[in-house]
Design a protein around this motif. Structure first.
Motif, PDB file in Angstrom:
ATOM      1  N   GLN A  39       0.844  -1.189   0.000  1.00  0.00           N
ATOM      2  CA  GLN A  39       0.000   0.000   0.000  1.00  0.00           C
ATOM      3  C   GLN A  39       0.877   1.236   0.000  1.00  0.00           C
ATOM      4  O   GLN A  39       1.656   1.452   0.933  1.00  0.00           O
ATOM      5  N   ALA A  40       0.732   2.023  -1.041  1.00  0.00           N
ATOM      6  CA  ALA A  40       1.452   3.291  -1.158  1.00  0.00           C
ATOM      7  C   ALA A  40       0.586   4.405  -0.588  1.00  0.00           C
ATOM      8  O   ALA A  40      -0.644   4.277  -0.527  1.00  0.00           O
ATOM      9  N   PRO A  41       1.194   5.502  -0.168  1.00  0.00           N
ATOM     10  CA  PRO A  41       0.420   6.611   0.404  1.00  0.00           C
ATOM     11  C   PRO A  41      -0.658   7.085  -0.565  1.00  0.00           C
ATOM     12  O   PRO A  41      -0.387   7.325  -1.748  1.00  0.00           O
ATOM     13  N   GLY A  42      -1.867   7.185  -0.055  1.00  0.00           N
ATOM     14  CA  GLY A  42      -2.973   7.684  -0.854  1.00  0.00           C
ATOM     15  C   GLY A  42      -3.528   6.698  -1.857  1.00  0.00           C
ATOM     16  O   GLY A  42      -4.393   7.057  -2.662  1.00  0.00           O
ATOM     17  N   LYS A  43      -3.036   5.463  -1.817  1.00  0.00           N
ATOM     18  CA  LYS A  43      -3.502   4.463  -2.777  1.00  0.00           C
ATOM     19  C   LYS A  43      -4.124   3.274  -2.060  1.00  0.00           C
ATOM     20  O   LYS A  43      -3.904   3.053  -0.866  1.00  0.00           O
ATOM     21  N   GLU A  44      -4.886   2.508  -2.824  1.00  0.00           N
ATOM     22  CA  GLU A  44      -5.484   1.300  -2.297  1.00  0.00           C
ATOM     23  C   GLU A  44      -4.416   0.212  -2.116  1.00  0.00           C
ATOM     24  O   GLU A  44      -3.412   0.177  -2.833  1.00  0.00           O
ATOM     25  N   ARG A  45      -4.664  -0.657  -1.171  1.00  0.00           N
ATOM     26  CA  ARG A  45      -3.806  -1.832  -1.020  1.00  0.00           C
ATOM     27  C   ARG A  45      -3.922  -2.691  -2.271  1.00  0.00           C
ATOM     28  O   ARG A  45      -5.021  -2.878  -2.795  1.00  0.00           O
ATOM     29  N   ALA A  92       6.269   1.555  -1.047  1.00  0.00           N
ATOM     30  CA  ALA A  92       5.025   1.249  -0.340  1.00  0.00           C
ATOM     31  C   ALA A  92       5.354   0.543   0.967  1.00  0.00           C
ATOM     32  O   ALA A  92       6.502   0.151   1.198  1.00  0.00           O
ATOM     33  N   VAL A  93       4.335   0.383   1.784  1.00  0.00           N
ATOM     34  CA  VAL A  93       4.429  -0.547   2.911  1.00  0.00           C
ATOM     35  C   VAL A  93       4.003  -1.913   2.389  1.00  0.00           C
ATOM     36  O   VAL A  93       2.934  -2.049   1.782  1.00  0.00           O
ATOM     37  N   TYR A  94       4.837  -2.892   2.629  1.00  0.00           N
ATOM     38  CA  TYR A  94       4.575  -4.246   2.150  1.00  0.00           C
ATOM     39  C   TYR A  94       4.092  -5.112   3.313  1.00  0.00           C
ATOM     40  O   TYR A  94       4.696  -5.114   4.387  1.00  0.00           O
ATOM     41  N   GLN A 105      -5.644 -15.750  -3.846  1.00  0.00           N
ATOM     42  CA  GLN A 105      -6.677 -14.735  -4.011  1.00  0.00           C
ATOM     43  C   GLN A 105      -6.002 -13.366  -4.087  1.00  0.00           C
ATOM     44  O   GLN A 105      -5.082 -13.081  -3.331  1.00  0.00           O
ATOM     45  N   ILE A 106      -6.469 -12.539  -5.007  1.00  0.00           N
ATOM     46  CA  ILE A 106      -5.841 -11.231  -5.143  1.00  0.00           C
ATOM     47  C   ILE A 106      -6.548 -10.164  -4.316  1.00  0.00           C
ATOM     48  O   ILE A 106      -6.022  -9.056  -4.160  1.00  0.00           O
ATOM     49  N   ALA A 107      -7.684 -10.479  -3.766  1.00  0.00           N
ATOM     50  CA  ALA A 107      -8.390  -9.522  -2.909  1.00  0.00           C
ATOM     51  C   ALA A 107      -7.926  -9.694  -1.476  1.00  0.00           C
ATOM     52  O   ALA A 107      -8.021 -10.777  -0.897  1.00  0.00           O
ATOM     53  N   GLY A 108      -7.447  -8.627  -0.898  1.00  0.00           N
ATOM     54  CA  GLY A 108      -6.934  -8.709   0.455  1.00  0.00           C
ATOM     55  C   GLY A 108      -7.965  -9.127   1.481  1.00  0.00           C
ATOM     56  O   GLY A 108      -7.632  -9.739   2.493  1.00  0.00           O
ATOM     57  N   GLY A 109      -9.217  -8.829   1.207  1.00  0.00           N
ATOM     58  CA  GLY A 109     -10.280  -9.202   2.127  1.00  0.00           C
ATOM     59  C   GLY A 109     -10.448 -10.700   2.310  1.00  0.00           C
ATOM     60  O   GLY A 109     -11.094 -11.133   3.263  1.00  0.00           O
ATOM     61  N   ASN A 110      -9.847 -11.476   1.425  1.00  0.00           N
ATOM     62  CA  ASN A 110      -9.936 -12.927   1.515  1.00  0.00           C
ATOM     63  C   ASN A 110      -8.854 -13.538   2.391  1.00  0.00           C
ATOM     64  O   ASN A 110      -8.794 -14.759   2.541  1.00  0.00           O
ATOM     65  N   TYR A 111      -7.991 -12.703   2.940  1.00  0.00           N
ATOM     66  CA  TYR A 111      -6.922 -13.185   3.812  1.00  0.00           C
ATOM     67  C   TYR A 111      -7.280 -12.902   5.266  1.00  0.00           C
ATOM     68  O   TYR A 111      -7.818 -11.836   5.588  1.00  0.00           O
ATOM     69  N   TRP A 114      -2.559 -11.111   8.975  1.00  0.00           N
ATOM     70  CA  TRP A 114      -1.698 -10.084   8.403  1.00  0.00           C
ATOM     71  C   TRP A 114      -0.532  -9.769   9.330  1.00  0.00           C
ATOM     72  O   TRP A 114      -0.667  -9.819  10.555  1.00  0.00           O
ATOM     73  N   GLY A 115       0.596  -9.433   8.711  1.00  0.00           N
ATOM     74  CA  GLY A 115       1.710  -8.924   9.477  1.00  0.00           C
ATOM     75  C   GLY A 115       1.582  -7.426   9.685  1.00  0.00           C
ATOM     76  O   GLY A 115       0.606  -6.807   9.248  1.00  0.00           O
ATOM     77  N   GLN A 116       2.575  -6.864  10.336  1.00  0.00           N
ATOM     78  CA  GLN A 116       2.516  -5.447  10.688  1.00  0.00           C
ATOM     79  C   GLN A 116       2.974  -4.542   9.558  1.00  0.00           C
ATOM     80  O   GLN A 116       2.751  -3.327   9.613  1.00  0.00           O
ATOM     81  N   GLY A 117       3.621  -5.100   8.561  1.00  0.00           N
ATOM     82  CA  GLY A 117       4.088  -4.321   7.426  1.00  0.00           C
ATOM     83  C   GLY A 117       5.532  -3.883   7.561  1.00  0.00           C
ATOM     84  O   GLY A 117       6.056  -3.720   8.670  1.00  0.00           O
TER      85      GLY A 117
END
Length: 124
Positions: A39-45, A92-94, A105-111, A114-117
């Protein structure tokens, strides 16, 4: 329940490389699909890469295909993201993520986990 801890981020010049690590604990990883998101600043994950742990099968976003490689170390319960030929737009934060299943799955909502980034910054 799986716990994920990322490491390996940092500052690198364009064209350089970094390797991110995601150490997993608390679960039998053969049941899991692992994913890297950013996720980059101001952008979607967005999805970056995924791996089916039991099969080693991988999937990549078009933007990183040929430059990034996802892999695993069974003995260390760790998944890696080798990032080569980095570009400023990779900044970005990875995040590392995990879900039980047999499909990437490419949608993050399916995971579910999560780690802290970890921050990756690529200078031009």
């Amino acid at each position: 329940q799986v716990q994920l801890v990322e490491s390996g981020g940092g500052l690198v010049q364009a064209g350089g490389s970094l390797r991110l690590s995601c150490a997993a604990s608390g679960g039998t990883l053969s049941r899991y699909v692992m994913g890297w998101f950013r996720q980059a600043p101001g952008k979607e994950r967005e999805f970056v890469a995924g791996l089916i742990w039991s099969r080693g099968r991988t999937h990549y976003a078009d933007s990183v295909k040929g430059r990034f490689t996802i892999s695993r170390d069974n003995a260390k319960n760790t998944v890696y993201l080798q990032m080569d030929d980095l570009k400023p737009e990779d900044t970005a934060v990875y995040y590392c993520a995990a879900r039980i299943g047999m499909e990437v799955q490419i949608a993050g909502g399916n995971y579910d986990y999560w780690g802290q980034g970890t921050q990756v910054t690529v200078s031009s």
